[in-house]
Design a protein around this motif. Structure first.
Motif, PDB file in Angstrom:
ATOM      1  N   VAL A   9       1.227  -1.072  -0.151  1.00 46.23           N
ATOM      2  CA  VAL A   9       0.259  -0.209  -0.112  1.00 46.23           C
ATOM      3  C   VAL A   9       0.868   1.578  -0.421  1.00 46.23           C
ATOM      4  O   VAL A   9       0.910   2.204  -0.651  1.00 46.23           O
ATOM      5  CB  VAL A   9      -1.023  -0.128   1.160  1.00 46.23           C
ATOM      6  CG1 VAL A   9      -1.836   1.243   1.403  1.00 46.23           C
ATOM      7  CG2 VAL A   9      -2.055  -1.132   1.157  1.00 46.23           C
ATOM      8  N   SER A  10       1.826   1.433   0.775  1.00 45.10           N
ATOM      9  CA  SER A  10       2.724   2.618   0.763  1.00 45.10           C
ATOM     10  C   SER A  10       3.527   2.380  -0.699  1.00 45.10           C
ATOM     11  O   SER A  10       3.736   3.418  -0.620  1.00 45.10           O
ATOM     12  CB  SER A  10       3.546   2.139   2.417  1.00 45.10           C
ATOM     13  OG  SER A  10       3.004   2.398   3.392  1.00 45.10           O
ATOM     14  N   SER A  11       3.968   1.663  -1.528  1.00 40.40           N
ATOM     15  CA  SER A  11       4.446   1.282  -2.191  1.00 40.40           C
ATOM     16  C   SER A  11       3.944   2.069  -3.304  1.00 40.40           C
ATOM     17  O   SER A  11       4.216   2.309  -4.785  1.00 40.40           O
ATOM     18  CB  SER A  11       5.155   0.342  -2.461  1.00 40.40           C
ATOM     19  OG  SER A  11       6.075  -0.210  -1.467  1.00 40.40           O
ATOM     20  N   ARG A  12       2.626   1.546  -3.733  1.00 41.65           N
ATOM     21  CA  ARG A  12       1.978   2.150  -4.638  1.00 41.65           C
ATOM     22  C   ARG A  12       1.533   3.354  -4.112  1.00 41.65           C
ATOM     23  O   ARG A  12       1.407   4.097  -5.081  1.00 41.65           O
ATOM     24  CB  ARG A  12       1.321   0.884  -4.528  1.00 41.65           C
ATOM     25  CG  ARG A  12      -0.166   1.268  -5.391  1.00 41.65           C
ATOM     26  CD  ARG A  12      -1.211   0.729  -5.655  1.00 41.65           C
ATOM     27  NE  ARG A  12      -2.044   0.362  -6.648  1.00 41.65           N
ATOM     28  CZ  ARG A  12      -3.268   0.140  -7.375  1.00 41.65           C
ATOM     29  NH1 ARG A  12      -3.898  -0.832  -6.406  1.00 41.65           N
ATOM     30  NH2 ARG A  12      -4.028   0.572  -8.409  1.00 41.65           N
ATOM     31  N   PHE A  13       1.176   3.735  -3.536  1.00 43.74           N
ATOM     32  CA  PHE A  13       1.108   5.774  -2.908  1.00 43.74           C
ATOM     33  C   PHE A  13       2.291   6.326  -2.965  1.00 43.74           C
ATOM     34  O   PHE A  13       2.064   7.604  -3.729  1.00 43.74           O
ATOM     35  CB  PHE A  13       0.262   5.443  -1.346  1.00 43.74           C
ATOM     36  CG  PHE A  13      -0.687   6.413  -0.861  1.00 43.74           C
ATOM     37  CD1 PHE A  13      -1.528   7.452  -1.612  1.00 43.74           C
ATOM     38  CD2 PHE A  13       0.120   7.704  -0.883  1.00 43.74           C
ATOM     39  CE1 PHE A  13      -2.162   7.944  -1.315  1.00 43.74           C
ATOM     40  CE2 PHE A  13      -0.634   9.035   0.413  1.00 43.74           C
ATOM     41  CZ  PHE A  13      -1.532   9.351  -0.467  1.00 43.74           C
ATOM     42  N   ALA A  14       3.353   5.514  -2.466  1.00 42.88           N
ATOM     43  CA  ALA A  14       4.092   6.444  -2.539  1.00 42.88           C
ATOM     44  C   ALA A  14       4.738   6.547  -4.246  1.00 42.88           C
ATOM     45  O   ALA A  14       4.688   7.857  -5.168  1.00 42.88           O
ATOM     46  CB  ALA A  14       5.421   5.848  -2.449  1.00 42.88           C
ATOM     47  N   ASP A  15       3.934   5.784  -5.233  1.00 42.63           N
ATOM     48  CA  ASP A  15       4.403   5.148  -6.540  1.00 42.63           C
ATOM     49  C   ASP A  15       2.869   6.342  -7.596  1.00 42.63           C
ATOM     50  O   ASP A  15       3.857   7.215  -8.429  1.00 42.63           O
ATOM     51  CB  ASP A  15       4.436   4.034  -7.692  1.00 42.63           C
ATOM     52  CG  ASP A  15       5.518   3.325  -7.015  1.00 42.63           C
ATOM     53  OD1 ASP A  15       6.580   3.741  -6.809  1.00 42.63           O
ATOM     54  OD2 ASP A  15       5.121   1.887  -7.560  1.00 42.63           O
ATOM     55  N   LYS A  16       2.171   6.803  -6.914  1.00 42.82           N
ATOM     56  CA  LYS A  16       1.013   7.355  -7.329  1.00 42.82           C
ATOM     57  C   LYS A  16       2.126   9.054  -7.188  1.00 42.82           C
ATOM     58  O   LYS A  16       0.782  10.021  -7.911  1.00 42.82           O
ATOM     59  CB  LYS A  16      -0.282   7.344  -6.886  1.00 42.82           C
ATOM     60  CG  LYS A  16      -0.776   6.050  -7.339  1.00 42.82           C
ATOM     61  CD  LYS A  16      -1.327   6.962  -9.123  1.00 42.82           C
ATOM     62  CE  LYS A  16      -2.499   5.608  -9.101  1.00 42.82           C
ATOM     63  NZ  LYS A  16      -2.862   4.953  -9.875  1.00 42.82           N
ATOM     64  N   LEU A  17       1.927   9.639  -6.095  1.00 42.84           N
ATOM     65  CA  LEU A  17       2.459  10.848  -5.389  1.00 42.84           C
ATOM     66  C   LEU A  17       3.617  11.235  -6.419  1.00 42.84           C
ATOM     67  O   LEU A  17       4.904  12.149  -6.463  1.00 42.84           O
ATOM     68  CB  LEU A  17       2.268  11.063  -5.137  1.00 42.84           C
ATOM     69  CG  LEU A  17       0.897  10.957  -4.009  1.00 42.84           C
ATOM     70  CD1 LEU A  17       1.782  11.207  -2.023  1.00 42.84           C
ATOM     71  CD2 LEU A  17       0.765  11.578  -4.531  1.00 42.84           C
TER      72      LEU A  17
ATOM     73  N   ALA B 114       9.255   5.145  -1.396  1.00 40.86           N
ATOM     74  CA  ALA B 114       8.338   5.061  -0.263  1.00 40.86           C
ATOM     75  C   ALA B 114       8.407   4.900   1.625  1.00 40.86           C
ATOM     76  O   ALA B 114       7.375   5.159   2.431  1.00 40.86           O
ATOM     77  CB  ALA B 114       8.346   3.482  -0.379  1.00 40.86           C
TER      78      ALA B 114
ATOM     79  N   VAL C 136       7.361   7.993   2.694  1.00 41.66           N
ATOM     80  CA  VAL C 136       6.053   7.764   2.863  1.00 41.66           C
ATOM     81  C   VAL C 136       5.331   7.330   4.283  1.00 41.66           C
ATOM     82  O   VAL C 136       4.299   7.668   4.906  1.00 41.66           O
ATOM     83  CB  VAL C 136       5.073   7.267   2.043  1.00 41.66           C
ATOM     84  CG1 VAL C 136       3.372   6.894   1.918  1.00 41.66           C
ATOM     85  CG2 VAL C 136       4.685   8.238   0.668  1.00 41.66           C
ATOM     86  N   ARG C 137       5.991   5.930   4.351  1.00 43.31           N
ATOM     87  CA  ARG C 137       5.782   4.836   5.516  1.00 43.31           C
ATOM     88  C   ARG C 137       6.162   5.642   6.698  1.00 43.31           C
ATOM     89  O   ARG C 137       5.608   6.005   7.866  1.00 43.31           O
ATOM     90  CB  ARG C 137       7.469   4.053   5.120  1.00 43.31           C
ATOM     91  CG  ARG C 137       6.154   2.681   5.008  1.00 43.31           C
ATOM     92  CD  ARG C 137       6.960   1.668   5.104  1.00 43.31           C
ATOM     93  NE  ARG C 137       6.805   0.235   4.126  1.00 43.31           N
ATOM     94  CZ  ARG C 137       7.318   0.514   2.776  1.00 43.31           C
ATOM     95  NH1 ARG C 137       9.584   1.127   2.389  1.00 43.31           N
ATOM     96  NH2 ARG C 137       7.311  -0.218   1.573  1.00 43.31           N
TER      97      ARG C 137
END
Length: 76
Positions: free
Chosen positions: A19-27, A31, A34-35
């Protein structure tokens, strides 16, 4: 028992970090950042809740000191 605990831990590590990795990729961020943001946010929200709790406790105590309950009419 230990095997079962390791399976649960591995499941949450796999899917929780995703979840953190995917959110970081979007932004377009790392990662790790984000964590760290979510960790700091959780500490900040805990601190705010605790401060509100202490404030309410103080106000209730102060109210009890001002408006003391009288046991009878003759306590005036």
């Amino acid at each position: 028992m230990q095997r079962w605990v390791n399976q649960i831990r591995n499941f949450f590590e796999r899917h929780g970090f995703y979840v953190s990795s995917r959110f970081a990729d979007k932004l377009g961020m790392r990662a790790k950042n984000v964590r760290l943001f979510f960790i700091y946010l959780s500490f900040a929200t805990f601190g705010i809740g605790f401060a509100v709790y202490l404030t309410f406790a103080f106000l209730l105590r102060f109210k009890d000191m001002i408006y003391s309950k009288r046991t009878s009419v003759f306590d005036l």
